[in-house]
Design an enzyme around this catalytic site. Structure first.
Site, PDB file in Angstrom:
ATOM      1  N   LYS A 246       0.837  -1.207   0.000  1.00  9.03           N
ATOM      2  CA  LYS A 246       0.000   0.000   0.000  1.00  9.03           C
ATOM      3  C   LYS A 246       0.869   1.252   0.000  1.00  9.03           C
ATOM      4  CE  LYS A 246      -1.130   2.227   3.519  1.00  9.03           C
ATOM      5  NZ  LYS A 246      -1.582   2.715   4.838  1.00  9.03           N
ATOM      6  N   CYS A 316     -19.045   6.414   5.404  1.00  6.70           N
ATOM      7  CA  CYS A 316     -19.022   4.953   5.567  1.00  6.70           C
ATOM      8  C   CYS A 316     -17.980   4.577   6.612  1.00  6.70           C
ATOM      9  CB  CYS A 316     -18.713   4.283   4.221  1.00  6.70           C
ATOM     10  SG  CYS A 316     -19.101   2.518   4.184  1.00  6.70           S
ATOM     11  N   CYS A 323     -25.644   5.582   6.952  1.00  2.65           N
ATOM     12  CA  CYS A 323     -26.354   5.151   5.735  1.00  2.65           C
ATOM     13  C   CYS A 323     -27.492   6.096   5.370  1.00  2.65           C
ATOM     14  CB  CYS A 323     -26.880   3.728   5.926  1.00  2.65           C
ATOM     15  SG  CYS A 323     -25.588   2.489   6.186  1.00  2.65           S
ATOM     16  N   CYS A 326     -26.215   8.645   3.013  1.00  2.00           N
ATOM     17  CA  CYS A 326     -25.556   8.097   1.827  1.00  2.00           C
ATOM     18  C   CYS A 326     -26.582   7.840   0.729  1.00  2.00           C
ATOM     19  CB  CYS A 326     -24.831   6.801   2.191  1.00  2.00           C
ATOM     20  SG  CYS A 326     -23.984   6.018   0.803  1.00  2.00           S
ATOM     21  N   CYS A 334     -26.051  -0.376  -2.408  1.00  9.17           N
ATOM     22  CA  CYS A 334     -25.227  -0.915  -1.324  1.00  9.17           C
ATOM     23  C   CYS A 334     -25.993  -2.012  -0.601  1.00  9.17           C
ATOM     24  CB  CYS A 334     -24.820   0.183  -0.345  1.00  9.17           C
ATOM     25  SG  CYS A 334     -23.790  -0.428   1.013  1.00  9.17           S
TER      26      CYS A 334
END
Length: 370
Positions: A246, A316, A323, A326, A334
């Site tokens: 990463k 998130c 939620c 979102c 989702c």
């Protein structure tokens, strides 16, 4: 020069340009005569490998002893080779070669359904949100350095400190470390600094003791093996102490502007699994990276980390995701969305005074005789 070599060297590469269907600012270039070049190269002569077989080719009818004397006069098989003292033998440990980082899957992962809708929705939400990564991410560490080498080194140090640490803490630690080593975050300054100086500066990041050793050893490796420069390949970066895939991919992207892969951290790993973008839920960030790189258009590899990290820091989140705020939940994009029930809270029934009297029982008067 032979005619076959002229044909190979005379091939002209023609590139055809086309606009990316996924990113308006990206233009893709493709090799227009890839098939022609492969055909011409296939017909080119290859240099044969030469193997010395002097003993077998020259001495089929001769005895082994005479043949070996002719081909190698200095070596006599009749004389025994003196054996060294066993106590003087020292077994040298061969350096362990780092395993190369896997770049792609043998069988590409299929693109999940409606991924583009979900991607665009997240991008729209991120455009309206200022997340910690926007103001305190690893990109910010380079802005206070003037020398290009120091800018790239500052990015690498910031990423090494960011492991299991919030961006706010990492940004403050980088600034404190820069002041502690003399105002410039360079390889030479870190090498000259005492371990205690580095430790005190980064004491608030996670695993600061271990990271102190990593940063010091990395600075020494960069000085000795890379001319005090940050490497430009993933494998070389991952050979540094405390640097994983990463960090390597993000270092190449931010420090060198090289798009060689996706940097997958906890946010990218968590969100893509919540969205159901993996046929089987992945358990390791490297699995997530290889799946994403196999189907996500390469022009989106550059921005997906920054986009999902900010989305994971604000909406998130790991525990108690928002939620209701979102748009993915309202669009049915989702499968992990959890919305609160819209039922109004029950009103408590007000009791009347007779009901309270019944529960309390009859009234009793008490008189005190004097």
């Amino acid at each position: 020069m032979s005619s076959s070599r002229r044909q190979v060297s005379g091939v002209v590469t023609r590139l055809s340009a086309r606009a990316s269907p996924y990113h308006s600012a990206v233009t893709l270039f493709e090799d227009g005569n890839a098939g022609q070049s492969s055909t011409s190269l296939a017909s080119s002569p290859q240099r044969s490998k030469r193997i010395k077989l002097e003993v077998e080719s020259k001495t089929e009818d001769l005895t082994p002893s005479t043949s070996l004397r002719k081909t190698s006069p200095s070596l006599k098989l009749e004389d025994p080779v003196p054996e060294k003292d066993p106590s003087s033998r020292v077994k040298a440990k061969s350096p362990k070669k780092p395993k190369p980082i896997q770049r792609s899957l043998d069988t590409p992962h299929p693109a999940p359904p409606r991924w583009k809708e979900a991607y665009d929705s997240i991008k729209e939400m991120r455009a309206q949100i200022v997340a910690p990564v926007d103001t305190m991410g690893c990109e910010q560490a380079q802005h206070k350095e003037k020398d290009p080498k120091n800018r790239r080194f500052a990015v690498l140090v910031s990423l090494m400190l960011s492991s299991q640490t919030k961006d706010e803490v990492t940004d403050a630690a980088v600034e404190k470390l820069r002041d502690a080593v003399g105002g410039t975050l360079s390889v030479e300054a870190v090498i000259s600094a005492d371990d205690s100086t580095i430790s005190n500066a980064i004491a608030k990041v996670g695993f600061w003791r271990r990271k102190t050793g990593y940063i010091k050893k990395t600075a020494l490796r960069l000085r000795d093996d890379f001319d005090s420069e940050v490497p430009k390949t993933v494998d070389e970066l991952c050979s540094l102490p405390g640097v994983g895939p990463k960090m390597a991919f993000l270092t190449l992207l931010v420090a060198w502007n090289l798009n060689h892969g996706i940097g997958v951290d906890v946010h990218v790993h968590r969100i893509t699994n919540r969205l159901g973008w993996h046929q089987r839920p992945t358990t390791k960030p490297e699995e997530t990276r290889l799946n994403l790189q196999s189907w996500l258009p390469i022009e989106l590899h550059r921005e997906i980390n920054h986009m999902l990290v900010g989305f994971g820091q604000t909406i998130c989140v790991p525990v108690g995701p928002k939620c209701d705020s979102c748009t993915l939940s309202t669009k049915g994009l989702c499968p992990s969305a959890v919305t609160k029930s819209s039922k109004s809270p029950k009103k408590r029934k007000r009791r009347s005074s007779p009901d309270l009297e019944r529960e309390c029982g009859p009234e009793i008067d008490i008189a005190i005789e004097s």
